[in-house]
Design a protein around this motif. Structure first.
Motif, PDB file in Angstrom:
ATOM      1  N   ASP A 199      35.249  37.303  35.999  1.00  0.00           N
ATOM      2  CA  ASP A 199      35.344  38.382  36.472  1.00  0.00           C
ATOM      3  C   ASP A 199      35.558  38.183  38.138  1.00  0.00           C
ATOM      4  O   ASP A 199      36.157  38.698  38.911  1.00  0.00           O
TER       5      ASP A 199
ATOM      6  N   GLU B 123      33.694  45.659  38.741  1.00  0.00           N
ATOM      7  CA  GLU B 123      34.956  46.662  38.349  1.00  0.00           C
ATOM      8  C   GLU B 123      35.764  45.933  37.614  1.00  0.00           C
ATOM      9  O   GLU B 123      36.361  46.552  36.797  1.00  0.00           O
ATOM     10  N   GLN B 124      35.939  44.577  37.749  1.00  0.00           N
ATOM     11  CA  GLN B 124      36.828  43.858  37.019  1.00  0.00           C
ATOM     12  C   GLN B 124      36.347  43.705  35.557  1.00  0.00           C
ATOM     13  O   GLN B 124      37.106  43.705  34.570  1.00  0.00           O
TER      14      GLN B 124
ATOM     15  N   ARG C 175      39.112  37.159  38.893  1.00  0.00           N
ATOM     16  CA  ARG C 175      39.961  38.355  39.079  1.00  0.00           C
ATOM     17  C   ARG C 175      39.707  39.105  40.344  1.00  0.00           C
ATOM     18  O   ARG C 175      40.574  39.599  40.794  1.00  0.00           O
ATOM     19  N   ALA C 176      38.485  39.233  40.721  1.00  0.00           N
ATOM     20  CA  ALA C 176      38.100  39.855  41.913  1.00  0.00           C
ATOM     21  C   ALA C 176      38.814  39.280  43.112  1.00  0.00           C
ATOM     22  O   ALA C 176      39.307  39.880  43.996  1.00  0.00           O
TER      23      ALA C 176
ATOM     24  N   LYS D 119      32.899  44.384  42.952  1.00  0.00           N
ATOM     25  CA  LYS D 119      34.120  44.071  42.743  1.00  0.00           C
ATOM     26  C   LYS D 119      34.363  43.223  41.464  1.00  0.00           C
ATOM     27  O   LYS D 119      35.179  43.500  40.512  1.00  0.00           O
ATOM     28  N   ALA D 120      33.271  42.286  41.206  1.00  0.00           N
ATOM     29  CA  ALA D 120      33.361  41.597  39.755  1.00  0.00           C
ATOM     30  C   ALA D 120      33.078  42.619  38.687  1.00  0.00           C
ATOM     31  O   ALA D 120      33.538  42.526  37.538  1.00  0.00           O
TER      32      ALA D 120
ATOM     33  N   LEU E 170      34.915  37.522  50.296  1.00  0.00           N
ATOM     34  CA  LEU E 170      35.043  38.773  49.345  1.00  0.00           C
ATOM     35  C   LEU E 170      34.035  39.644  49.472  1.00  0.00           C
ATOM     36  O   LEU E 170      33.107  39.647  49.036  1.00  0.00           O
TER      37      LEU E 170
END
Ligand code: AMP
Ligand code: MN
Ligand code: MN
Ligand code: MN
Length: 309
Positions: free
Chosen positions: A151, A139-140, A154-155, A136-137, A130
């Protein structure tokens, strides 16, 4: 606010008690805003509630205003992350007098620990493929709330690395997996000390959810009680009735009070505010009869001034 009529003991009623002392909002990893959780409680006839967001009380003021408006009794609370014998253990702090003393600094330290921990989890998720995991976390999670394992889960799903949240936890973030980073959390007895010193009641959260043997669970309850912890969740969401009766015996042996909560995070799942397995008939006293809480409830659940949270 009129006094909510709360049972003095658990008589084995099959129906819901209208009490839920463990729920989450957008202040941590829940889907609903604090006021929305309270509205849902009111709609579902929950008259005594605690918003127990992970390591933060950021949602409590908003929830308190909604609770006062809707005639729900709200106990200020948080679910604190701790460490015990290599296991991540959660403590629900019920805080009728708000936050003071070591707990004040403790909550700040928990926020810093969560940030530092997210960086370590991100490094580990990057090794699993990832890229840019922290961003990215974030963003979630959106811009506001502290990052948690959901989070990252979800990423991982969004990046197509796993098909769903359950798989993300089972393979990468659940107990014992790469993303299960616990080293940042303080020891269980330290956290219990903060809560007790602040005039609160420390509740051992979901003691059945760690895959411990009965004996090991007994040791956990021993250590928790020795540290000053006063209660444990006898019922957390849905659980087997025989196991609940056995847990009641373990609480009774140690003089612990019994709490209960759904651990509600989002609507549409199998849990809702106030929904959980029935509490069996037991001699273990309900946590709201604890001397530190009974007065608060009898006084109409007058929350401490916002500054004290
Ligand atoms: P953290 O507070 O960052 O350690 O994240 C723990 C949270 O992850 C729990 O409070 C749950 O909300 C969520 N969680 C734990 N296990 C699972 C799972 N198997 N599937 C979905 N969410 C989970
Ligand atoms: Mn959670
Ligand atoms: Mn928990
Ligand atoms: Mn929880």
């Amino acid at each position: 606010m009129p006094l909510p009529s709360l049972p003095e003991r658990f008589a084995g009623d099959p129906g819901p008690l209208g009490i839920d002392l463990h729920m989450h909002s957008t202040a941590s990893d829940g889907a609903l805003a604090p006021a929305e959780v309270v509205s849902l409680c009111a709609a579902r006839s929950v008259r005594l509630m605690a918003l127990a967001d992970h390591d933060t009380m950021a949602g409590v003021n908003e929830a308190g205003e909604a609770a006062a408006r809707l005639g729900v009794c709200l106990l200020p609370a948080a679910e604190l992350s701790t460490r015990w014998q290599g296991v991540g253990i959660h403590v629900v702090a019920l805080l009728p007098q708000g936050v003071s003393g070591a707990l004040e600094e403790g909550l700040k330290a928990q926020a810093r620990a969560r940030e530092a921990r997210a960086e370590v989890i991100a490094e580990r998720m990057e090794k699993l493929g990832l890229g840019d995991a922290l961003a990215k976390a974030r963003e979630q999670a959106g811009p506001h709330r502290p990052l948690g394992r959901p989070d990252f889960a979800r990423a991982l799903v969004a990046a197509g690395l796993v098909p769903d949240m359950a798989t993300a936890f089972r393979k990468h973030l659940g107990s014992g997996k790469a993303g299960d980073v616990k080293a940042h959390w303080p020891a269980l007895d330290e956290v219990v000390g903060w809560v007790v010193e602040a005039g609160g009641v420390a509740v051992l959260a979901h003691p059945l959810r760690h895959g411990l043997t009965r004996r090991k669970r007994g040791q956990l309850l021993d250590d928790f009680a020795a540290a000053g912890g006063q209660a444990a969740e006898l019922v957390s969401g849905f659980q087997n009735a025989d196991v609940t009766r056995d847990l009641a015996r373990q609480l009774d042996e140690r003089g612990l009070y019994a709490s209960l909560g759904s651990d509600f995070h989002f609507p549409g799942g199998h849990l809702a505010p106030g929904s959980m397995s029935p509490v069996p008939r037991t001699a273990v006293p309900p946590v709201w009869t604890h001397p530190r809480l009974a007065g608060f409830v009898a006084a109409g659940c007058d929350a401490p001034t916002p500054g004290a949270l």
